[in-house]
Design an enzyme around this catalytic site. Structure first.
Site, PDB file in Angstrom:
ATOM      1  N   LYS A   1       0.837  -1.194   0.000  1.00  0.00           N
ATOM      2  CA  LYS A   1       0.000   0.000   0.000  1.00  0.00           C
ATOM      3  C   LYS A   1       0.876   1.250   0.000  1.00  0.00           C
ATOM      4  CE  LYS A   1      -4.032  -2.059   0.265  1.00  0.00           C
ATOM      5  NZ  LYS A   1      -5.123  -1.875  -0.715  1.00  0.00           N
TER       6      LYS A   1
ATOM      7  N   ASP B   1      -0.331  -0.137  -4.586  1.00  0.00           N
ATOM      8  CA  ASP B   1      -1.760   0.188  -4.577  1.00  0.00           C
ATOM      9  C   ASP B   1      -1.965   1.506  -3.834  1.00  0.00           C
ATOM     10  OD1 ASP B   1      -4.503   0.300  -4.395  1.00  0.00           O
ATOM     11  OD2 ASP B   1      -4.747  -1.592  -3.325  1.00  0.00           O
TER      12      ASP B   1
ATOM     13  N   GLU C   1      -2.065   0.107  -8.724  1.00  0.00           N
ATOM     14  CA  GLU C   1      -3.494  -0.170  -8.598  1.00  0.00           C
ATOM     15  C   GLU C   1      -4.236   1.066  -8.087  1.00  0.00           C
ATOM     16  OE1 GLU C   1      -6.197  -3.116  -5.773  1.00  0.00           O
ATOM     17  OE2 GLU C   1      -4.209  -3.753  -6.432  1.00  0.00           O
TER      18      GLU C   1
ATOM     19  N   GLU D   1     -11.859  -2.626  -8.651  1.00  0.00           N
ATOM     20  CA  GLU D   1     -12.554  -3.087  -7.447  1.00  0.00           C
ATOM     21  C   GLU D   1     -13.661  -2.136  -7.020  1.00  0.00           C
ATOM     22  OE1 GLU D   1     -10.607  -2.191  -3.440  1.00  0.00           O
ATOM     23  OE2 GLU D   1      -8.872  -2.541  -4.716  1.00  0.00           O
TER      24      GLU D   1
ATOM     25  N   ASP E   1     -14.419  -7.238  -8.169  1.00  0.00           N
ATOM     26  CA  ASP E   1     -14.714  -7.382  -6.746  1.00  0.00           C
ATOM     27  C   ASP E   1     -16.066  -8.059  -6.621  1.00  0.00           C
ATOM     28  OD1 ASP E   1     -15.792  -6.793  -4.098  1.00  0.00           O
ATOM     29  OD2 ASP E   1     -14.016  -5.558  -3.839  1.00  0.00           O
TER      30      ASP E   1
ATOM     31  N   HIS F   1      -9.518  -8.492  -7.043  1.00  0.00           N
ATOM     32  CA  HIS F   1      -9.329  -7.952  -5.693  1.00  0.00           C
ATOM     33  C   HIS F   1     -10.043  -8.860  -4.702  1.00  0.00           C
ATOM     34  CE1 HIS F   1      -9.796  -5.201  -2.279  1.00  0.00           C
ATOM     35  NE2 HIS F   1     -11.087  -5.456  -2.336  1.00  0.00           N
TER      36      HIS F   1
END
Length: 406
Positions: A184, A212, A238, A267, A290, A317
């Site tokens: 992240k 992401d 992402e 997602e 998702d 995801h």
């Protein structure tokens, strides 16, 4: 198939993942993994279970929306629903008054997903589908049963984890056979550089790294920020910007292509219509779906077919309560019935909250192993539902008491 739906109930179930920063990212700093959990009862005793994922506050709004849709489901026979599933989907998304709250996005979309996921689960329990009748389908099916579907992990690098925890989790994951890791990013550039360097050093030069940003940046900021992180050789960035900004994603994709970095999103993309536009605009190198936020399995199947048409690999995801359990069915369908390819394909896995499910996902050697029980794998243990139901469950009563004493 003649059983009739006699009730649809929904409960607000929340887990206090924010206490240990599980799921934390640049936009969601203190998520409590939660679900609007739906149970459909029929007159023959068969049940269907479904959910849609949320991150805490606001789950009660989704629950109310599910309640508002229940009248469109109760009284129908399963045969009536599945004989025209497209019509049933349209019924839920095109109600003359509820449609005003969407259409096919936002809270009403989440509510629709929870209901449809429960119906799919009910249908699968009522009738075992035989989709692998010829040799073409049997070969991919046999491969999945033996080897499973490749996965990547996000559990090592939530944004709120301290360095020592990152190192230990990476060490454990490498020992467990993991070779694909997602980090992240997006809150602080210098900290991202430091953390990505640490993770790359831990996993080595040959393992796969993804990053992401969870929609944190505008377009120019995304290009500049990711360019600074390019030295760590991420496979993709992402959700670099708003999940609905098609032209923005296309611009980012074009700018990062010379660096060998792809763009992945999906997602939180609003619906299948926007997915089509993303693909037509060549804005994505990797499609994400998702199982809860994209209008359930119905729209995800449409996206799988579109992605195959445009030759873009699907890498779903699955970060959240119950999402791994749900999405495993979609990736298996994609491989066995649509793509028959594992090139550039993998599915996210997070190691949180699986113990609350009747049939939890099974991971072996960093691969999803096909589920063997009928249904959509989202039935939760009733004891877990009761304990974590918000706000009257024992877990939340205890948390309230602690806050009161503090």
């Amino acid at each position: 198939m003649l059983q009739r739906v006699i009730s649809l109930t929904v409960r607000d179930v929340r887990f206090q993942t924010s206490l240990e920063q599980h799921g934390s990212d640049a936009m969601h700093t203190d998520p409590d993994y939660s679900a609007a959990y739906v149970v459909i009862d029929t007159d023959c005793g068969l049940k269907g279970f479904g959910l849609t994922f949320t991150v805490g506050k606001g789950t009660e709004i989704v629950v109310r929306a599910v309640d508002a849709l229940a009248g469109l489901v109760v009284g129908k026979s399963l045969q009536e629903i599945v004989s025209d599933f497209r019509g049933f989907y349209r019924l839920l998304t095109s109600d003359g008054q509820m449609r005003w709250l969407g259409p096919e996005k936002g809270v009403i979309h989440l509510a629709t997903a929870a209901v449809l996921n429960a119906v799919w689960d009910l249908w699968a329990r009522a009738e075992v589908f035989i989709t692998c009748a010829d040799c073409f389908f049997r070969l991919p099916e046999d491969q999945m049963l033996k080897e499973g579907y490749p996965a990547y992990t996000t559990s090592c690098a939530w944004l709120g984890y301290p360095d020592q925890q990152l190192k230990q989790l990476c060490t454990d994951a490498l020992e467990g056979g993991w070779t694909k890791f997602k980090v992240k990013v997006g809150a602080d550039l210098e900290d991202d550089i430091r953390r990505c360097r640490l993770i790359r050093q831990m996993i080595g030069p040959n393992n796969t790294l993804m990053i992401d940003a969870n929609q944190r940046w505008d377009v120019d900021e995304a290009i500049s920020w990711v360019s600074r992180l390019s030295e760590f050789k991420p496979l993709w960035i992402e959700e670099p910007t708003s999940p609905d900004d098609i032209l923005g994603h296309a611009a980012i994709s074009k700018a990062l292509a010379p660096l060998g970095i792809g763009v992945a999103t999906g997602e939180q993309c609003a619906n299948r219509v926007m997915f089509k536009q993303f693909l037509q605009a060549s804005a994505l190198q990797f499609v994400q779906i998702d199982s809860c936020r994209l209008g359930s399995v119905n729209e995800n199947l449409a996206v799988l077919l579109m992605a195959h048409k445009f030759k873009v690999p699907v890498c779903p995801h699955a970060g959240g309560v119950g999402l791994c359990e749900l999405v495993q069915h979609l990736i298996l369908f994609d491989y066995i019935c649509v793509s028959a390819s594992l090139s550039d394909r993998m599915c996210e896995y997070v190691d949180h909250l699986h113990e609350h499910f009747v049939n939890p996902v099974v991971i072996q050697d960093a691969h999803y192993m096909p589920p063997k029980d009928p249904g959509y794998s989202c039935e939760m243990l009733e004891s877990s539902v009761q304990r974590h139901q918000y706000p009257e469950g024992e877990a939340w009563k205890a948390a309230h008491e602690q806050m009161t004493k503090a």
